[in-house]
Design an enzyme around this catalytic site. Structure first.
Site, PDB file in Angstrom:
ATOM      1  N   HIS A  46     -10.288  -5.119  -3.329  1.00 42.64           N
ATOM      2  CA  HIS A  46      -8.952  -5.347  -2.763  1.00 42.64           C
ATOM      3  C   HIS A  46      -9.080  -5.692  -1.292  1.00 42.64           C
ATOM      4  O   HIS A  46      -9.991  -5.236  -0.601  1.00 42.64           O
ATOM      5  CB  HIS A  46      -8.045  -4.131  -2.953  1.00 42.64           C
ATOM      6  CG  HIS A  46      -8.623  -2.838  -2.442  1.00 42.64           C
ATOM      7  ND1 HIS A  46      -9.560  -2.120  -3.148  1.00 42.64           N
ATOM      8  CD2 HIS A  46      -8.407  -2.140  -1.311  1.00 42.64           C
ATOM      9  CE1 HIS A  46      -9.887  -1.036  -2.464  1.00 42.64           C
ATOM     10  NE2 HIS A  46      -9.207  -1.025  -1.331  1.00 42.64           N
ATOM     11  N   HIS A  77      -6.950  -5.649   2.234  1.00 44.29           N
ATOM     12  CA  HIS A  77      -5.791  -5.140   2.958  1.00 44.29           C
ATOM     13  C   HIS A  77      -5.286  -6.239   3.896  1.00 44.29           C
ATOM     14  O   HIS A  77      -6.082  -6.806   4.665  1.00 44.29           O
ATOM     15  CB  HIS A  77      -6.180  -3.942   3.830  1.00 44.29           C
ATOM     16  CG  HIS A  77      -6.725  -2.754   3.104  1.00 44.29           C
ATOM     17  ND1 HIS A  77      -5.998  -1.607   2.900  1.00 44.29           N
ATOM     18  CD2 HIS A  77      -7.943  -2.530   2.542  1.00 44.29           C
ATOM     19  CE1 HIS A  77      -6.740  -0.720   2.251  1.00 44.29           C
ATOM     20  NE2 HIS A  77      -7.930  -1.254   2.022  1.00 44.29           N
ATOM     21  N   ASP A  84       0.842  -1.190   0.000  1.00 38.99           N
ATOM     22  CA  ASP A  84       0.000   0.000   0.000  1.00 38.99           C
ATOM     23  C   ASP A  84       0.885   1.250   0.000  1.00 38.99           C
ATOM     24  O   ASP A  84       1.898   1.309   0.700  1.00 38.99           O
ATOM     25  CB  ASP A  84      -0.920  -0.002   1.230  1.00 38.99           C
ATOM     26  CG  ASP A  84      -2.054   0.989   1.102  1.00 38.99           C
ATOM     27  OD1 ASP A  84      -3.214   0.542   0.998  1.00 38.99           O
ATOM     28  OD2 ASP A  84      -1.794   2.213   1.116  1.00 38.99           O
TER      29      ASP A  84
END
Ligand code: DGP
Length: 113
Positions: A99, A101, A30
């Site tokens: 997505h 995390h 990220d």
């Protein structure tokens, strides 16, 4: 999708720090890490969010969850980690490509909301 940031990352038009890739899944660090380890895991097809998962594309989600333990092990997350997907406006999703995390490398806060 041509205007999707994560599709461009998958396609190599936008650079990323790759940590994992197979024929269905791409994972990269990220750009705004919220923990010592903060990896995003995405399907290589454009699924807008968790709300767009269906019988046609759910194999990508299954493959993502097969990849997650491999990524966590490679990142040294032996003491646990958190997997999050934000969905839609109330979920504070900012990039409209599904997505997950992976957050870890420290004791994470208990509160989610
Ligand atoms: P979310 O709020 O769940 O939609 O999270 C989107 C995440 O994507 C956010 O933590 C920042 C990250 N991000 C946005 N643009 C880029 C980029 O161009 N490269 C990388 N590596 N991460 C990005």
């Amino acid at each position: 999708m041509s205007d999707c940031i994560f599709c461009k990352i998958i396609g190599g038009q936008i650079p990323s720090s790759k940590v994992f890739e197979d024929e269905m899944v791409y994972a990269f660090r990220d750009i705004e890490p919220m923990a010592p380890v903060h990896v995003l895991v995405v399907p290589k097809v454009h699924i807008p969010s968790a709300d767009g998962v269906n019988t046609e594309n759910s194999a990508y989600v299954a493959r993502i969850f097969e990849a997650i333990p491999q990524i966590a092990a490679a990142e040294g997350l032996t003491n646990g980690y958190r997997v999050i997907t934000n969905c839609g406006e109330d979920g504070c999703q900012t990039v409209k490509h599904l997505h997950f995390h992976i957050l870890g490398g420290k004791k994470l806060p208990e509160t989610m909301a």
